[in-house]
Design an enzyme around this catalytic site. Structure first.
Site, PDB file in Angstrom:
ATOM      1  N   ARG A 245       0.829  -1.222   0.000  1.00 42.68           N
ATOM      2  CA  ARG A 245       0.000   0.000   0.000  1.00 42.68           C
ATOM      3  C   ARG A 245       0.856   1.262   0.000  1.00 42.68           C
ATOM      4  NH1 ARG A 245      -4.528  -3.137   3.736  1.00 42.68           N
ATOM      5  NH2 ARG A 245      -5.425  -4.200   1.935  1.00 42.68           N
ATOM      6  N   GLU A 369      -4.953  -3.433  -4.304  1.00 37.77           N
ATOM      7  CA  GLU A 369      -4.279  -3.557  -3.002  1.00 37.77           C
ATOM      8  C   GLU A 369      -5.153  -2.983  -1.866  1.00 37.77           C
ATOM      9  OE1 GLU A 369      -0.086  -3.346  -2.878  1.00 37.77           O
ATOM     10  OE2 GLU A 369       0.110  -3.710  -5.016  1.00 37.77           O
ATOM     11  N   GLU A 373     -12.552   1.976   0.408  1.00 37.11           N
ATOM     12  CA  GLU A 373     -13.459   1.559   1.490  1.00 37.11           C
ATOM     13  C   GLU A 373     -12.716   0.660   2.482  1.00 37.11           C
ATOM     14  OE1 GLU A 373     -14.090   1.603  -1.743  1.00 37.11           O
ATOM     15  OE2 GLU A 373     -15.874   2.845  -1.957  1.00 37.11           O
TER      16      GLU A 373
HETATM   17  N1  CAA Z   1      -0.857  -7.473   9.429  1.00 33.12           N
HETATM   18  C1  CAA Z   1      -0.810  -8.618  10.179  1.00 33.12           C
HETATM   19  N2  CAA Z   1      -1.918  -9.319  10.529  1.00 33.12           N
HETATM   20  C2  CAA Z   1      -3.109  -8.830  10.108  1.00 33.12           C
HETATM   21  C3  CAA Z   1      -3.221  -7.662   9.339  1.00 33.12           C
HETATM   22  C4  CAA Z   1      -2.025  -6.960   8.998  1.00 33.12           C
HETATM   23  N3  CAA Z   1      -2.041  -5.851   8.267  1.00 33.12           N
HETATM   24  N4  CAA Z   1      -4.527  -7.443   9.078  1.00 33.12           N
HETATM   25  C5  CAA Z   1      -5.216  -8.423   9.670  1.00 33.12           C
HETATM   26  N5  CAA Z   1      -4.352  -9.256  10.294  1.00 33.12           N
HETATM   27  C6  CAA Z   1      -4.690 -10.449  11.079  1.00 33.12           C
HETATM   28  C7  CAA Z   1      -5.591 -10.071  12.255  1.00 33.12           C
HETATM   29  O1  CAA Z   1      -4.852  -9.686  13.360  1.00 33.12           O
HETATM   30  C8  CAA Z   1      -6.342 -11.370  12.478  1.00 33.12           C
HETATM   31  O2  CAA Z   1      -5.528 -12.267  13.199  1.00 33.12           O
HETATM   32  P1  CAA Z   1      -6.138 -13.132  14.430  1.00 33.12           P
HETATM   33  O3  CAA Z   1      -7.197 -13.990  13.841  1.00 33.12           O
HETATM   34  O4  CAA Z   1      -4.951 -13.891  14.958  1.00 33.12           O
HETATM   35  O5  CAA Z   1      -6.709 -12.138  15.410  1.00 33.12           O
HETATM   36  C9  CAA Z   1      -6.473 -11.960  11.083  1.00 33.12           C
HETATM   37  O6  CAA Z   1      -5.451 -11.351  10.279  1.00 33.12           O
HETATM   38  C10 CAA Z   1      -7.819 -11.672  10.466  1.00 33.12           C
HETATM   39  O7  CAA Z   1      -8.028 -10.277  10.502  1.00 33.12           O
HETATM   40  P2  CAA Z   1      -9.455  -9.624  10.337  1.00 33.12           P
HETATM   41  O8  CAA Z   1     -10.437 -10.303  11.255  1.00 33.12           O
HETATM   42  O9  CAA Z   1      -9.275  -8.147  10.465  1.00 33.12           O
HETATM   43  O10 CAA Z   1      -9.833 -10.069   8.851  1.00 33.12           O
HETATM   44  P3  CAA Z   1     -11.053  -9.666   7.944  1.00 33.12           P
HETATM   45  O11 CAA Z   1     -11.531 -10.877   7.286  1.00 33.12           O
HETATM   46  O12 CAA Z   1     -12.012  -8.801   8.690  1.00 33.12           O
HETATM   47  O13 CAA Z   1     -10.331  -8.787   6.794  1.00 33.12           O
HETATM   48  C11 CAA Z   1      -9.445  -6.823   5.757  1.00 33.12           C
HETATM   49  C12 CAA Z   1      -9.588  -7.654   7.038  1.00 33.12           C
HETATM   50  C13 CAA Z   1      -8.631  -5.612   6.153  1.00 33.12           C
HETATM   51  C14 CAA Z   1     -10.759  -6.377   5.202  1.00 33.12           C
HETATM   52  C15 CAA Z   1      -8.675  -7.668   4.703  1.00 33.12           C
HETATM   53  O14 CAA Z   1      -9.449  -8.759   4.269  1.00 33.12           O
HETATM   54  C16 CAA Z   1      -8.260  -6.860   3.494  1.00 33.12           C
HETATM   55  O15 CAA Z   1      -7.262  -6.117   3.544  1.00 33.12           O
HETATM   56  N6  CAA Z   1      -8.987  -6.986   2.349  1.00 33.12           N
HETATM   57  C17 CAA Z   1      -8.576  -6.371   1.104  1.00 33.12           C
HETATM   58  C18 CAA Z   1      -7.750  -7.352   0.308  1.00 33.12           C
HETATM   59  C19 CAA Z   1      -6.903  -6.668  -0.733  1.00 33.12           C
HETATM   60  O16 CAA Z   1      -6.293  -5.630  -0.490  1.00 33.12           O
HETATM   61  N7  CAA Z   1      -6.815  -7.283  -1.907  1.00 33.12           N
HETATM   62  C20 CAA Z   1      -5.971  -6.812  -2.949  1.00 33.12           C
HETATM   63  C21 CAA Z   1      -5.140  -7.960  -3.454  1.00 33.12           C
HETATM   64  S1  CAA Z   1      -3.676  -7.610  -4.361  1.00 33.12           S
HETATM   65  C22 CAA Z   1      -4.135  -6.798  -5.748  1.00 33.12           C
HETATM   66  O17 CAA Z   1      -4.809  -5.827  -5.654  1.00 33.12           O
HETATM   67  C23 CAA Z   1      -3.711  -7.269  -7.104  1.00 33.12           C
HETATM   68  C24 CAA Z   1      -2.321  -7.074  -7.471  1.00 33.12           C
HETATM   69  O18 CAA Z   1      -1.720  -7.964  -8.057  1.00 33.12           O
HETATM   70  C25 CAA Z   1      -1.627  -5.766  -7.226  1.00 33.12           C
END
Ligand code: CAA
Length: 387
Positions: A245, A369, A373
């Site tokens: 990011r 990434e 939202e």
């Molecule tokens: N660092 C370390 N651990 C993390 C973390 C981080 N940044 N974010 C979450 N976690 C951990 C949490 O601590 C949690 O751990 P525990 O179960 O041990 O407590 C676990 O991960 C689950 O976390 P959440 O309950 O917060 O998970 P969630 O299902 O609610 O999702 C979210 C959180 C922020 C919405 C995440 O799903 C997210 O970032 N979604 C977007 C995905 C994304 O960015 N996709 C893009 C893909 S790449 C791309 O774009 C294409 C390319 O090729 C460039």
């Protein structure tokens, strides 16, 4: 002005600017128009060290810090965001993940060739029915009875650089009943049986960067190619995205910088109603707001770079700083490029000038990434501690 910007930082920034303006800017329009992948300039960027800026020299990189990476990436994206997309994925999503979670053998085999620019890396988290909700993927990896290989099946989508990638870090489910705790990361070689690439996505912007689906049909992945432990994949994916990011924020800043510079020059030259358009208060207001938002983005990016650097020593998360930088810089890039087209009028809408390319390229920074939202969700959760 900022004492954390050293002579070495300025040197890599200038080297990137020089290469970007001499070798990338003149070809950007052609590759945007045709959607071809600019393999020659991508390889040259690798030769200059731009594909592994934070990777130590013994692993093929140049051993600099996050700020050096961000400054160089911004300069590349000022000339062409598509080249920046490939650079960002190689550095943050691929090399950073391997440096942090890879074994020594994995680094030797899969990091050195990508950080040194010989090979191309990619990162694959998204699936057709799993985008923002990244913990719900349908692809599966099952360990064989002998315990030597995982058999991977499923489809992953929107994989940046996939049509040309040699190696891909793929996230898939080894224990679906455990939801995000059942995700595991694997290092995939794209020339092995069971791996196929889908058609290249026709895109609105960053058209010279290549994106496609990838398909796994009983792909045999040796256990030694598992990145991290079973079930650690979601945390690896999220940790790596925090680094990614900062890269996308830097990309957005480069696009906004380019649109602002073009707008200032146009306001100084173009005349209407007997004076330079830069003398009209409505244009002045636009330029003033554009500049202020661009510089605010830059400061948020510096803050995120410093937070990531500190995290190398403390291990602390910098999700808040990275998400704030990405959110603000990407929305700034979209807003600034919209204003830039308005200032240029018909010329801004024409393919004669790069403004419409900047505008199309800016949009993806609000989506990939993690959408704006999702960034707001990460920021708010980190403020309240609530999920
Ligand atoms: N660092 C370390 N651990 C993390 C973390 C981080 N940044 N974010 C979450 N976690 C951990 C949490 O601590 C949690 O751990 P525990 O179960 O041990 O407590 C676990 O991960 C689950 O976390 P959440 O309950 O917060 O998970 P969630 O299902 O609610 O999702 C979210 C959180 C922020 C919405 C995440 O799903 C997210 O970032 N979604 C977007 C995905 C994304 O960015 N996709 C893009 C893909 S790449 C791309 O774009 C294409 C390319 O090729 C460039």
């Amino acid at each position: 002005m900022f004492d954390f910007i050293t002579e070495e930082h300025t040197m890599i920034q200038e080297a990137a600017r020089d290469f970007a303006q001499k070798s990338i800017a003149p070809i950007a329009e052609h590759f945007d128009e045709t959607g071809e992948f600019p393999i020659d300039t991508i390889r040259q960027m690798g030769g200059l060290g731009f594909m592994g800026i934070e990777v130590p020299e013994e692993y093929g990189g140049v051993g600099m810090d996050t700020l050096a990476y961000s400054l160089a990436l911004t300069e590349i994206c000022k000339a062409d965001a598509s080249h920046g997309t490939v650079m960002s994925v190689n550095n943050s999503l691929y090399a950073h993940g391997l440096m942090k979670f890879g074994t020594e053998e994995q680094k030797q085999k899969y990091l050195i060739p990508v950080a040194s620019g010989e090979k191309i890396g990619a990162y694959s988290l998204t699936e057709p029915m799993s985008g923002s909700d990244a913990g719900t993927m349908k692809s599966r990896a099952v360990l064989n009875e002998a315990g030597t290989h995982y058999v991977i099946n499923g489809v992953k989508s929107w994989v940046t650089s996939a049509p040309y990638a040699d190696f891909i870090v793929v996230f898939t489910m080894t224990a679906p009943e455990k939801k995000h705790k059942g995700v595991t990361a694997f290092l995939i070689e794209t020339d092995k049986p069971g791996f196929e690439r889908g058609k290249k996505e026709p895109k609105l912007g960053i058209r010279a960067s290549a994106t496609s689906e990838i398909m796994f049909d009983d792909y045999q992945c040796p256990v030694e190619n598992r990145l991290g432990a079973e079930g650690e994949g979601f945390k690896i994916a999220m940790t790596v995205l925090d680094a990614g990011r900062i890269g996308i924020a830097s990309q957005a800043l480069g696009i906004a910088d380019a649109a602002l510079e073009a707008s200032i020059a146009y306001a100084q030259e173009r005349e209407a109603f007997g004076q330079k358009i830069g003398q009209f208060q409505m244009i002045q207001q636009k330029l003033a707001d554009m500049k202020t938002r661009v510089e605010a983005s830059r400061l948020l990016i510096y803050q995120a770079c410093l937070a990531k650097e500190a995290s190398k020593k403390t291990g602390a998360r910098y999700s808040l700083e990275a998400s704030m930088a990405k959110l603000y810089a990407s929305e700034t890039a979209m807003w600034v490029t919209t204003q830039a087209i308005q200032i240029h009028g018909g010329m801004g809408y024409s393919k004669e000038m790069p403004l419409e390319r900047y505008f199309r390229d800016a949009k993806i920074t609000e989506i990939y990434e993690g959408t704006s939202e999702i960034q707001r969700m990460v920021i708010a959760r980190s403020l309240t501690g609530l999920r």
